[in-house]
Write a protein that holds these residues in place. Structure first.
Motif, mmCIF file in Angstrom:
data_model
loop_
_atom_site.group_PDB
_atom_site.id
_atom_site.type_symbol
_atom_site.label_atom_id
_atom_site.label_comp_id
_atom_site.label_asym_id
_atom_site.label_seq_id
_atom_site.Cartn_x
_atom_site.Cartn_y
_atom_site.Cartn_z
ATOM 1 N N ASP A 1 -4.507 -8.800 7.039
ATOM 2 C CA ASP A 1 -4.813 -7.555 7.620
ATOM 3 C C ASP A 1 -6.242 -6.892 7.368
ATOM 4 O O ASP A 1 -6.463 -6.122 8.357
ATOM 5 C CB ASP A 1 -3.775 -6.516 7.004
ATOM 6 N N ALA A 2 -7.101 -7.494 6.446
ATOM 7 C CA ALA A 2 -8.478 -6.927 6.119
ATOM 8 C C ALA A 2 -8.695 -5.467 6.311
ATOM 9 O O ALA A 2 -9.537 -5.048 6.881
ATOM 10 C CB ALA A 2 -9.417 -7.945 7.289
ATOM 11 N N THR A 3 -7.696 -4.809 5.669
ATOM 12 C CA THR A 3 -7.906 -3.145 5.485
ATOM 13 C C THR A 3 -8.990 -3.056 4.657
ATOM 14 O O THR A 3 -9.153 -3.523 3.445
ATOM 15 C CB THR A 3 -6.141 -2.957 4.865
ATOM 16 N N PRO A 4 -9.718 -1.903 4.753
ATOM 17 C CA PRO A 4 -10.636 -1.565 3.958
ATOM 18 C C PRO A 4 -9.903 -0.940 2.725
ATOM 19 O O PRO A 4 -9.058 0.078 2.778
ATOM 20 C CB PRO A 4 -11.379 -0.372 4.557
ATOM 21 N N LEU A 5 -10.222 -1.510 1.431
ATOM 22 C CA LEU A 5 -9.439 -0.987 0.373
ATOM 23 C C LEU A 5 -9.563 0.386 -0.219
ATOM 24 O O LEU A 5 -8.770 1.080 -0.963
ATOM 25 C CB LEU A 5 -9.859 -2.125 -1.011
ATOM 26 N N TRP A 6 -10.598 1.100 0.478
ATOM 27 C CA TRP A 6 -10.714 2.500 0.074
ATOM 28 C C TRP A 6 -9.818 3.134 0.545
ATOM 29 O O TRP A 6 -9.229 4.278 0.057
ATOM 30 C CB TRP A 6 -12.128 3.133 0.354
ATOM 31 N N GLN B 1 -18.063 2.401 -0.755
ATOM 32 C CA GLN B 1 -19.507 2.170 -0.867
ATOM 33 C C GLN B 1 -19.805 0.582 -0.727
ATOM 34 O O GLN B 1 -20.716 0.281 -0.073
ATOM 35 C CB GLN B 1 -20.141 2.597 -2.123
ATOM 36 N N PHE B 2 -19.011 -0.198 -1.175
ATOM 37 C CA PHE B 2 -19.317 -1.603 -1.118
ATOM 38 C C PHE B 2 -18.560 -2.606 0.145
ATOM 39 O O PHE B 2 -18.471 -3.553 0.339
ATOM 40 C CB PHE B 2 -19.005 -2.551 -2.380
ATOM 41 N N ASN B 3 -17.710 -1.561 0.939
ATOM 42 C CA ASN B 3 -16.920 -2.215 2.069
ATOM 43 C C ASN B 3 -16.104 -3.068 1.490
ATOM 44 O O ASN B 3 -16.065 -4.075 2.525
ATOM 45 C CB ASN B 3 -18.023 -2.438 3.293
ATOM 46 N N ASP B 4 -15.510 -2.893 0.618
ATOM 47 C CA ASP B 4 -14.579 -3.977 -0.044
ATOM 48 C C ASP B 4 -13.176 -4.070 0.684
ATOM 49 O O ASP B 4 -12.676 -2.888 1.259
ATOM 50 C CB ASP B 4 -13.996 -3.430 -1.692
ATOM 51 N N TYR C 1 0.968 -1.156 0.254
ATOM 52 C CA TYR C 1 -0.180 0.101 0.048
ATOM 53 C C TYR C 1 0.920 1.037 0.143
ATOM 54 O O TYR C 1 0.484 2.184 -0.756
ATOM 55 C CB TYR C 1 -0.937 -0.056 1.114
ATOM 56 N N PHE C 2 1.843 1.313 0.847
ATOM 57 C CA PHE C 2 2.885 2.497 0.643
ATOM 58 C C PHE C 2 3.509 2.658 -0.435
ATOM 59 O O PHE C 2 3.637 3.750 -0.927
ATOM 60 C CB PHE C 2 3.768 2.101 1.897
ATOM 61 N N MET C 3 3.793 1.591 -0.847
ATOM 62 C CA MET C 3 4.730 1.397 -2.354
ATOM 63 C C MET C 3 3.876 2.347 -3.216
ATOM 64 O O MET C 3 4.162 3.128 -4.344
ATOM 65 C CB MET C 3 5.022 0.198 -2.722
ATOM 66 N N ALA C 4 2.633 1.726 -3.478
ATOM 67 C CA ALA C 4 1.608 2.324 -4.476
ATOM 68 C C ALA C 4 1.334 3.884 -4.144
ATOM 69 O O ALA C 4 1.362 4.446 -5.016
ATOM 70 C CB ALA C 4 0.341 1.572 -4.396
ATOM 71 N N ALA C 5 1.120 4.071 -2.889
ATOM 72 C CA ALA C 5 0.862 5.504 -2.569
ATOM 73 C C ALA C 5 2.115 6.404 -2.850
ATOM 74 O O ALA C 5 1.829 7.513 -3.509
ATOM 75 C CB ALA C 5 0.532 5.585 -1.143
ATOM 76 N N ALA C 6 3.202 6.033 -2.634
ATOM 77 C CA ALA C 6 4.408 6.719 -3.154
ATOM 78 C C ALA C 6 4.515 6.686 -4.378
ATOM 79 O O ALA C 6 4.934 8.042 -4.924
ATOM 80 C CB ALA C 6 5.769 5.897 -2.439
ATOM 81 N N GLY C 7 4.207 5.882 -5.292
ATOM 82 C CA GLY C 7 4.199 6.098 -6.725
ATOM 83 C C GLY C 7 3.272 6.925 -7.245
ATOM 84 O O GLY C 7 3.727 7.821 -8.040
ATOM 85 N N PHE C 8 2.046 6.874 -6.884
ATOM 86 C CA PHE C 8 1.084 7.883 -7.277
ATOM 87 C C PHE C 8 1.186 9.368 -6.669
ATOM 88 O O PHE C 8 1.041 10.150 -7.380
ATOM 89 C CB PHE C 8 -0.445 7.245 -6.992
ATOM 90 N N LEU C 9 1.637 9.343 -5.692
ATOM 91 C CA LEU C 9 1.613 10.693 -4.896
ATOM 92 C C LEU C 9 2.759 11.515 -5.469
ATOM 93 O O LEU C 9 3.141 12.650 -5.462
ATOM 94 C CB LEU C 9 1.654 10.695 -3.399
ATOM 95 N N ALA C 10 3.925 10.749 -6.077
ATOM 96 C CA ALA C 10 5.047 11.454 -6.503
ATOM 97 C C ALA C 10 4.846 11.786 -8.265
ATOM 98 O O ALA C 10 5.727 12.485 -8.678
ATOM 99 C CB ALA C 10 6.172 10.483 -6.557
#
Length: 166
Positions: free
Chosen positions: A123-128, A114-117, A49-58
């Motif tokens: 870890d069962a993290t809410p994917l939103w 909305q669908f509580n994915d 999650y952190f790696m994806a966030a780093a890529g998109f935020l950069a």
């Protein structure tokens, strides 16, 4: 407005850097936990999650600093007026593609909420939550592309990595 946008790009770049540190912390926690025969659920998922966030935020920050890969072979071979036209055309096409990417990223985050994915890992993290960083990063990248298109239409030169580091 220029200062606000540059500050926004800088803040997103800073968040991307913090997410990179998050990747490091997650991986180190997993390594240390394994050495101590402990189980910390979700460390692999959070690193992702952190790696994806780093890529998109950069995206916006690196684009505005001229650090994205640009194929300038054709642009340099053309006359300055034609080079400028092609560059503006490429930016316009990039804006359309980035708008679609931003829209569908935001839709994905909204649908996940909305669908509580939730994540299928332990870890069962809410994917939103991780999807929001993708939506924010792509939306800010769209803003950066539109900003650059407007700058180019007003006659400003493209930013290069050498210009931003001097």
């Amino acid at each position: 407005m220029r200062r606000f946008l540059d500050g926004l790009y800088g803040a997103a770049g800073l968040l991307a850097a913090l997410c990179t540190v998050g990747v490091l912390v997650s991986v180190l926690a997993a390594i240390i936990a394994r050495q101590l025969s402990l189980n910390i659920p979700g460390t692999d998922a959070y690193a992702g999650y952190f790696m994806a966030a780093a890529g998109f935020l950069a995206l916006a920050s690196t684009f505005k600093h001229g650090e994205h890969i640009r194929v300038t072979l054709v642009l340099n071979a053309l006359a300055p007026a034609n080079s400028r036209r092609l560059d503006i055309f490429a930016l316009a096409v990039g804006c359309v593609l980035a708008a679609a990417f931003a829209y569908f990223s935001a839709k994905l985050a909204y649908d996940s909420w909305q669908f509580n994915d939730i994540s299928t890992s332990n870890d069962a993290t809410p994917l939103w939550i991780p999807h929001v960083s993708m939506a924010a990063g792509t939306a800010l990248f769209l803003v950066a592309l539109v900003d650059e298109l407007v700058r180019r239409l007003r006659g400003f030169a493209a930013a290069t990595s050498q210009q931003t580091h001097e």
